[in-house]
Design an enzyme around this catalytic site. Structure first.
Site, PDB file in Angstrom:
ATOM      1  N   ASP A  49       0.844  -1.198   0.000  1.00 39.79           N
ATOM      2  CA  ASP A  49       0.000   0.000   0.000  1.00 39.79           C
ATOM      3  C   ASP A  49       0.876   1.244   0.000  1.00 39.79           C
ATOM      4  O   ASP A  49       2.019   1.213   0.476  1.00 39.79           O
ATOM      5  CB  ASP A  49      -0.911  -0.020   1.239  1.00 39.79           C
ATOM      6  CG  ASP A  49      -2.018   1.006   1.142  1.00 39.79           C
ATOM      7  OD1 ASP A  49      -1.822   2.143   1.611  1.00 39.79           O
ATOM      8  OD2 ASP A  49      -3.078   0.673   0.592  1.00 39.79           O
ATOM      9  N   TYR A 138     -12.380  13.534  -4.663  1.00 38.38           N
ATOM     10  CA  TYR A 138     -11.445  12.921  -5.598  1.00 38.38           C
ATOM     11  C   TYR A 138     -10.748  13.991  -6.434  1.00 38.38           C
ATOM     12  O   TYR A 138      -9.513  14.010  -6.558  1.00 38.38           O
ATOM     13  CB  TYR A 138     -12.185  11.937  -6.502  1.00 38.38           C
ATOM     14  CG  TYR A 138     -11.396  11.517  -7.722  1.00 38.38           C
ATOM     15  CD1 TYR A 138     -10.258  10.727  -7.605  1.00 38.38           C
ATOM     16  CD2 TYR A 138     -11.787  11.920  -9.002  1.00 38.38           C
ATOM     17  CE1 TYR A 138      -9.523  10.364  -8.727  1.00 38.38           C
ATOM     18  CE2 TYR A 138     -11.066  11.547 -10.123  1.00 38.38           C
ATOM     19  CZ  TYR A 138      -9.938  10.776  -9.986  1.00 38.38           C
ATOM     20  OH  TYR A 138      -9.215  10.416 -11.091  1.00 38.38           O
ATOM     21  N   SER A 167     -10.744  10.263 -20.220  1.00 37.43           N
ATOM     22  CA  SER A 167     -11.296   8.920 -20.020  1.00 37.43           C
ATOM     23  C   SER A 167     -10.537   7.973 -20.932  1.00 37.43           C
ATOM     24  O   SER A 167     -10.714   8.020 -22.153  1.00 37.43           O
ATOM     25  CB  SER A 167     -12.792   8.879 -20.354  1.00 37.43           C
ATOM     26  OG  SER A 167     -13.514   9.776 -19.534  1.00 37.43           O
TER      27      SER A 167
END
Length: 269
Positions: A49, A138, A167
């Site tokens: 992590d 975000y 995207s």
């Protein structure tokens, strides 16, 4: 900048990371894979992590550059965004600084400026110096990442190209995406340019293909040597027939961040 030999790819198990795992080696890179989730058929991948500072520093050590794609990619409670996207990105920059890695390519997002109105026909394209107007926690984390990159360039000489990705999918899936689509092949071209361009300091670029319906200015990306070859327009007829033309008052078409401004998709974990 000479082409880096070894690139640490964070977020290697994610959607974009998976695409880049197959495309970037064609440019001569050796990828060192890092993700919080195990990666099937990649026994040498590092499973850790971004909060694990020791594992992160070991992963960074000896890398010529970093492509930082890791983190939460949708909206989530602030506490989760804080740990993953804000503290995690700081941990990565500190590891890179301590180990002397000269460059990071940071996956920013259109959502850092998501409340920016989309241009109407005849309006100029949205420039990269448009003020931060995040549409979510975000998006806020991506604005933070861009500012962190600026700090580490000014204070420590660590270069970054912050790519405000639209995207990146094999093909666009919505009418809005016709303006922001980044084909996987163009994504690899853009990341390669960001990894190899000379004297980038901290450069912010928009990340999309050369779409006919483009909303933003790709000048700074082209200045890195990026030459997009794809266009979303071949998909337009089918998508408009299914979903309809862009409509006034629809946040998905009125703001750069689309439905993130009023109904953002939530991170599932």
């Amino acid at each position: 900048m000479p082409a880096p030999r070894t690139v640490l790819l964070t977020g290697a198990a994610g959607g974009l990371g998976t695409l880049m795992r197959s495309l970037l080696p064609e440019y001569g890179y050796t990828l060192r894979l890092f993700d919080a989730r195990p990666i099937e058929q990649e026994p040498d991948a590092i499973t850790a992590d971004l909060s694990d500072k020791e594992a992160l520093r070991a992963a960074v050590r000896g890398a010529d550059a970093i492509l930082h794609l890791a983190g939460i990619s949708l909206e989530a409670p602030f506490e989760k965004i804080l740990q993953s996207n804000i503290e995690g990105t700081y941990n990565l920059y500190e590891a890179a600084r301590r180990e002397g890695v000269p460059r990071i390519v940071f996956a920013s997002s259109n959502h850092a400026v998501g409340f920016t109105p989309t241009p109407r026909t005849g309006d100029p394209l949205i420039p990269v110096d448009t003020p931060h107007r995040p549409d979510t926690f975000y998006g806020l984390s991506k604005a933070f990442g861009e500012d962190l990159a600026q700090l580490y360039w000014d204070k420590h000489g660590l270069e970054t190209v912050s790519v405000r990705i639209g995207s990146c999918f094999p093909e666009p899936t919505s009418v809005r995406m016709l303006s922001l689509w980044l084909s996987p092949a163009d994504g690899a071209r853009l990341f390669h340019a960001a990894l190899t361009a000379e004297d980038v300091g901290h450069t912010i670029v928009y990340g999309s293909s050369a779409n006919t319906r483009l909303w933003w200015d790709l000048t700074t990306a082209r200045e890195l040597g990026y030459e997009p070859l794809d266009d979303s327009e071949p998909y337009a007829g089918k998508l408009i027939a299914e979903q309809g033309e862009p409509t006034v008052g629809n946040p998905a078409h009125g703001y750069l961040g689309g439905h993130f401004v009023n109904d953002p998709p939530i991170w599932p974990r």
